[in-house]
Design an enzyme around this catalytic site. Structure first.
Site, PDB file in Angstrom:
ATOM      1  CE1 TYR A 111      45.517 -16.587  22.507  1.00 14.41           C
ATOM      2  CE2 TYR A 111      46.330 -15.939  24.663  1.00 14.41           C
ATOM      3  CZ  TYR A 111      45.505 -16.724  23.876  1.00 14.41           C
ATOM      4  OH  TYR A 111      44.672 -17.639  24.469  1.00 14.41           O
ATOM      5  CG  ASP A 161      54.510 -13.489  23.503  1.00 13.87           C
ATOM      6  OD1 ASP A 161      55.121 -14.527  23.175  1.00 13.87           O
ATOM      7  OD2 ASP A 161      53.305 -13.473  23.828  1.00 13.87           O
ATOM      8  NE  ARG A 208      52.993 -20.014  47.318  1.00 18.59           N
ATOM      9  CZ  ARG A 208      53.571 -19.530  48.417  1.00 18.59           C
ATOM     10  NH1 ARG A 208      54.615 -18.727  48.338  1.00 18.59           N
ATOM     11  NH2 ARG A 208      53.120 -19.851  49.614  1.00 18.59           N
ATOM     12  CE  LYS A 214      49.869 -21.678  22.305  1.00 23.76           C
ATOM     13  NZ  LYS A 214      49.618 -21.223  23.625  1.00 23.76           N
TER      14      LYS A 214
HETATM   15  O1  P1T Z   1      47.914 -20.112  26.603  1.00 23.32           O
HETATM   16  P1  P1T Z   1      49.037 -19.601  27.487  1.00 23.32           P
HETATM   17  O2  P1T Z   1      50.113 -20.604  27.761  1.00 23.32           O
HETATM   18  O3  P1T Z   1      48.566 -18.900  28.706  1.00 23.32           O
HETATM   19  O4  P1T Z   1      49.810 -18.481  26.590  1.00 23.32           O
HETATM   20  C1  P1T Z   1      49.194 -17.300  26.176  1.00 23.32           C
HETATM   21  C2  P1T Z   1      49.855 -16.794  24.924  1.00 23.32           C
HETATM   22  C3  P1T Z   1      50.771 -15.765  25.013  1.00 23.32           C
HETATM   23  N1  P1T Z   1      51.414 -15.294  23.926  1.00 23.32           N
HETATM   24  C4  P1T Z   1      51.180 -15.792  22.693  1.00 23.32           C
HETATM   25  C5  P1T Z   1      51.907 -15.223  21.513  1.00 23.32           C
HETATM   26  C6  P1T Z   1      50.275 -16.844  22.534  1.00 23.32           C
HETATM   27  O5  P1T Z   1      50.070 -17.325  21.294  1.00 23.32           O
HETATM   28  C7  P1T Z   1      49.583 -17.352  23.663  1.00 23.32           C
HETATM   29  C8  P1T Z   1      48.561 -18.426  23.538  1.00 23.32           C
HETATM   30  N2  P1T Z   1      48.065 -18.561  22.238  1.00 23.32           N
HETATM   31  C9  P1T Z   1      47.117 -19.465  21.844  1.00 23.32           C
HETATM   32  C10 P1T Z   1      46.490 -20.307  22.667  1.00 23.32           C
HETATM   33  C11 P1T Z   1      46.800 -19.427  20.397  1.00 23.32           C
HETATM   34  O6  P1T Z   1      46.214 -20.373  19.860  1.00 23.32           O
HETATM   35  O7  P1T Z   1      47.185 -18.433  19.753  1.00 23.32           O
END
Ligand code: P1T
Length: 381
Positions: free
Chosen positions: A98, A170, A46, A195
């Site tokens: 998001y 972000d 961790r 992503k």
């Molecule tokens: O899904 P996760 O890895 O927890 O990330 C969240 C997140 C944070 N910031 C942005 C700009 C994002 O697009 C996302 C996740 N977005 C999607 C799942 C989507 O389809 O837009």
């Protein structure tokens, strides 16, 4: 060292035990100690894991940061940033973000006494007006999800500095191949590594990149104390992903441009948003702070009924109807009912996110095939 070289080498060296050129997946929870506290730098996974550490160094290098931290998801990374705050502290956030980020802000952290103010980050007076003596964090997405607004990182960083607040960007939609917010004055960069960093839709992960040692230590403390870390297999996959980030982003940008231009010329399409189009309100700004315009395209149909959009969304074959983005394969989504359903409709409408808005994550297939797929879906009777 230039970006492509960093992408492939930063944070990595041949495995000292075997010479393996790829960083091994250290699938272990703990590490044997010679005597209490006498160890090789790792005590418990961790707190630290060599595969994760290699990725953390790699992402830090790509973001022009000094420190990187990886988490079990993008939201877990955002959660760690918010845990630097105290009850009574305030956050000024962009109003096009998001849906999951909005949900974390308004349905989790607001219960712990943190106040969130959502403003149009393109309007710097609105940002200044939302700031007060309690403001500790400015939260920016750029390009924004899903309306692809471009926010001026340099200007918002100046406003944050004047207010004595931290700026977190972000950078999920751009990736460090196209935009490095720390170079423009941000304090923290956040990623959904799910992503573009991962790039192959096979992992869920988050990351932070930080320049300042004290802030990085605070966030590393939270990473260990709260424990939302990613596993070594996932770290390996993203480490493999970042090696081709620069090539993939170039291909995403080229394909997105062709798709955006095709949509712009189609009789049933109403408006097309892609920051590379000269008519996009943030086009000049995007040119000044990004090295490319990204692989996301958002559009509406002239027929603005939701049914018309649903017909297109269910009529593509190469573009798969799915949440998420940033993988090599193309995806199509309906933000109002999918990724942004947690945001109340009135809030969505304020930023132009309508029930008929369609979002594309343009992959790196052949652009002609992608255009043909969209044409068929748009022309479907
Ligand atoms: O899904 P996760 O890895 O927890 O990330 C969240 C997140 C944070 N910031 C942005 C700009 C994002 O697009 C996302 C996740 N977005 C999607 C799942 C989507 O389809 O837009």
């Amino acid at each position: 060292m230039k970006f492509a070289t960093k992408a492939i080498h930063a944070g990595q060296q041949a495995d000292p035990a075997t010479g393996a050129i790829m960083t091994p997946i250290y699938q272990t929870s703990t590490y044997v100690q010679e005597a209490p506290g006498k160890h090789k730098g790792y005590e418990y996974s961790r707190t630290g894991n060599p595969t994760r550490r290699a990725l953390e160094h790699n992402i830090a290098a790509l973001e022009s940061a000094n420190y990187g931290l990886c988490f079990g998801s993008g939201l877990a990374a955002i959660d760690a940033v918010l845990k630097t705050l105290r009850p009574g502290d305030e956050v000024v956030s962009g109003n096009d973000i998001y849906g999951g980020t909005y949900r974390l802000f308004t349905q989790v952290f607001s219960h712990y006494g943190i106040v969130f103010r959502f403003v149009d980050m393109q309007d710097h007076d609105a940002v200044r007006n939302a700031i007060n003596g309690h403001t500790k964090l400015l939260w920016v997405e750029t390009p924004t999800n899903p309306m692809l607004q471009i926010i001026d990182i340099r200007q918002i960083a100046m406003i944050a500095r004047e207010a004595g607040a931290m700026l977190c960007v972000d950078n999920t939609f751009a990736s460090p191949a196209l935009q490095r917010p720390l170079e423009l004055g941000a304090d923290v960069v956040m990623h959904s590594a799910t992503k573009y960093l991962g790039g192959h839709s096979d992992v869920v992960m988050g990351a932070l990149a930080i320049k300042d040692a004290e802030l990085a230590a605070k966030l590393a403390f939270i990473q260990n104390a709260s424990g939302a870390v990613c596993g070594p297999m996932d770290a390996f996959l993203v480490l493999r992903g970042t090696k081709t980030l620069h090539l993939r982003m170039k291909a995403h940008c080229e394909n997105a441009e062709k798709v955006a231009r095709f949509l712009g010329s189609h009789a049933s399409v109403g408006s097309v948003r892609w920051p590379g189009l000269p008519g996009h309100p943030g086009h000049e700004l995007a040119k000044s702070q990004m090295d490319g315009f990204g692989g996301m395209v958002t559009f509406t149909l002239k027929d603005d009924r939701q049914e018309a959009a649903i017909k297109v969304l269910s009529g593509t074959h190469l573009f798969s109807l799915a949440e998420s983005l940033g993988g090599v394969e193309s995806l199509i989504g309906h933000p109002a009912s999918m990724t942004h359903a947690s945001i109340p409709r009135q809030e969505r409408w304020k930023v132009g996110l309508m029930d008929s808005t369609i979002r594309l994550s343009v992959g790196i297939e052949d652009a002609d095939d992608l255009i043909e797929d969209l044409a068929k879906a748009l022309d479907r009777k």
